[in-house]
Every structure is written in structure tokens, then in C-alpha cells.
Design an enzyme around this catalytic site. Sequence first.
Site, mmCIF file in Angstrom:
data_model
loop_
_atom_site.group_PDB
_atom_site.id
_atom_site.type_symbol
_atom_site.label_atom_id
_atom_site.label_comp_id
_atom_site.label_asym_id
_atom_site.label_seq_id
_atom_site.Cartn_x
_atom_site.Cartn_y
_atom_site.Cartn_z
ATOM 1 N N THR A 45 0.849 -1.254 -0.173
ATOM 2 C CA THR A 45 -0.036 -0.113 -0.072
ATOM 3 C C THR A 45 0.714 1.156 0.074
ATOM 4 O O THR A 45 0.529 2.313 -0.675
ATOM 5 C CB THR A 45 -0.860 -0.049 1.291
ATOM 6 O OG1 THR A 45 -1.839 -1.201 1.274
ATOM 7 C CG2 THR A 45 -1.961 1.222 1.338
ATOM 8 N N HIS A 48 2.132 2.124 -3.524
ATOM 9 C CA HIS A 48 1.135 2.755 -4.324
ATOM 10 C C HIS A 48 1.194 4.190 -3.957
ATOM 11 O O HIS A 48 0.972 4.922 -4.824
ATOM 12 C CB HIS A 48 -0.285 2.026 -3.979
ATOM 13 C CG HIS A 48 -0.250 0.739 -4.436
ATOM 14 N ND1 HIS A 48 -0.722 0.348 -5.903
ATOM 15 C CD2 HIS A 48 -0.627 -0.501 -4.026
ATOM 16 C CE1 HIS A 48 -0.864 -0.866 -6.094
ATOM 17 N NE2 HIS A 48 -0.806 -1.335 -4.862
HETATM 18 ZN ZN ZN Z 1 0.105 -3.376 5.064
#
Ligand code: ZN
Length: 347
Positions: A45, A48
Site C-alpha cells: 500500500t 502505491h
Molecule cells: Zn500493510
Amino acid sequence: MRPNTMKALEKSRPEEGLWMVQAPVPEINADEVLIRINKTGICGTDIHIWNWDDWAAATVPIPMITGHEFAGEIIEIGRNVTGLEIGQRCSGEGHLITTDSRQSRAGKFHLDPGTRGIGVNEQGAFAQYLKLPAFNVVPLPDDVPDEIGAILDPLGNAVHTALSFDLLGEDVLITGAGPIGIMAAAVARHAGARHVVITDINPDRLTLAEHVVPTLRTVDVSREDLQDVIAELGMKEGFDVGLEMSGSQIALDQMVEALVMGGKIALLGIPPGKSPVDWSRIVFKAITIKGVYGREMFETWYKMIAMLQNGLDVSRVITHRFGIDDFAQGFAAMKSGQSGKVVLDWT
Ligand code: ZN
């Protein structure tokens, strides 16, 4: 002893990168605690958000302190908080929930649609200090070091996925040998599966999988056919349970083919957009599919800490360690596709 400002790794501008800034130390309310961060893990994440892809641009308000995988120590406690003490080492659930939804009121906090994530929707853990609702704090026992505490969030994803179905005596196929897939394989072993097979097309990841869990059968599906592996292992009809960790449509197809009639699949990998699925194959094979999100609060946390205390060893999934001033090297290691978990040290 509370300073006014702290180092924090922030998404400051809508472009690639993260920036080390001086930010105010958060003020806590009566139901929160302030945690001094010792170690953090870098998640996909966070990559990203670093890359500022379409998902990140549409989801993350800026400025935003990123990060949600952490371990640290409580240094301030709100006046309504009971059961926690200053000096308590802890990790914590990074999903902040509401308590008025249908599922929350049924006690299924991980299914609350109002969930907000630290480091994504709320200021996060890549900082010297983090405020967190006391409800979200998970105390760390003395025999779970900070470094492992910093990867309990992704280990929790692995545990939640792996324990979706009974694994005792079952044959388990895991598609995707990223850190969460590898940790899920370790959990499947710990939970008493017979054969545990993990697939990928990245040989570095399969090598890491063997390093973390030596008893795995790894399969590079660009070179080897799963049906041959099923025959080699002496499995009569195929795998009982599949854990899909890659988000790859090809991997899901291979999994459906490799399962027994009535097999079960837990899906954690996120396919990009809509992807074609051969539903008739799934219907005629009578396959059960479960989507997995986050960690069960707090059953997953309870079980994973219990397993860590009972011999589950995922420590070798951590392949890189950097001091926080070298954070860019940590992100580069993650982006290389050749790392396991990367841990940053804030002390
Ligand atoms: Zn994580």
C-alpha cells in the site's frame, strides 16, 4: 517528555515520492493513546502511495503521514483509557472503525463499512509518534520483539486468510509468493496442513519462500505444470484449499483447475479492475469462495500472537532493515521485487 515536533514520512505533494518532514506531535483525546514508534514495516500500500498511482490519487488526501505497520511503546494515555499503561510495548490494528453499523453492532468489527485506515485516510505510523484509539492497541508480550510487532499487520492478513478454512490434514495451494503468501504458507504448515505448495513466476520470491519455510514445495508456474506436482506429491484429485494472494487471473484459473470437487478458496489478492472468471467451472466444481479483508478484530491478533508464542517463525521473511534516514533505500528494495518485508527503525 512530549516534544512538540517529530520526524514523519509524509506524502506532501501529488507526485512520486515521500518526504521526511517535521510534523506536530499528535494531541490525543480521552479515548486515545500516544505511541512512540520503534519499528515500522513497508507495505505494498505504501508503494502505491509512493508511486502516486490512480488508486492513491483517488484515495489519499494530502498532506498525509503514511504507514500502518508498526511496533512501539505507549507514552501517553487518554483519561478514559483503562487497562493500558505507560511503557507498554504494543502494535495495533490500523483499521479505525465506527460502532454504529450493522456488522459492528454484531461484534464483527472488521466488516464495518465505515472503516478508515491509518496511513491512508488518517495520519499514519511512519513517524516518531502515533495517536491511536486505545481500542486498537494490541499489547506485545515480551517474547514478541518489535521487529515482529512491526509486521503483525501483514502477518494478520496471512493468518486471517489461512485460517478461513480448516487446514488440518488438508492439501493447500497458495498462489503468489509475496511476503503475505509466504507467511500464509508458514501458518498453513503450523496449522497442520499436509502438502503446502506455493506458486509464483518470480524465482527470487520462490527462493525466499523456501528460505522462510523450508518444508514448502515451490512451483514456478512458468516452468512447471501444477498437475504434474499434484501427481508427484501423490495427491489423488487435487488441493482441498486454495489461498489466492497474487491478484492474477491466470493464478486463479490455475487454482480452480487444481482444486478437488467442493474445494475452498480464500481470496486476498486484488485483481486489477474487472477480470474474466470461468464461473461455470466454479459452479460445476462446487467451489466455495471467500473474500478476505484486513484482520478479524481481535481474534486474528489473538491467534497470531498465540501461534508466534507456540513456534510459528516468520522472522526470515524480513530481508531488509534500514534506519529511518535511509528510508529511500527501503522503498527501493521493496520496488525491486527482490525483497521480503522491509523494516525501518525509528529509534
Ligand atoms: Zn500493510
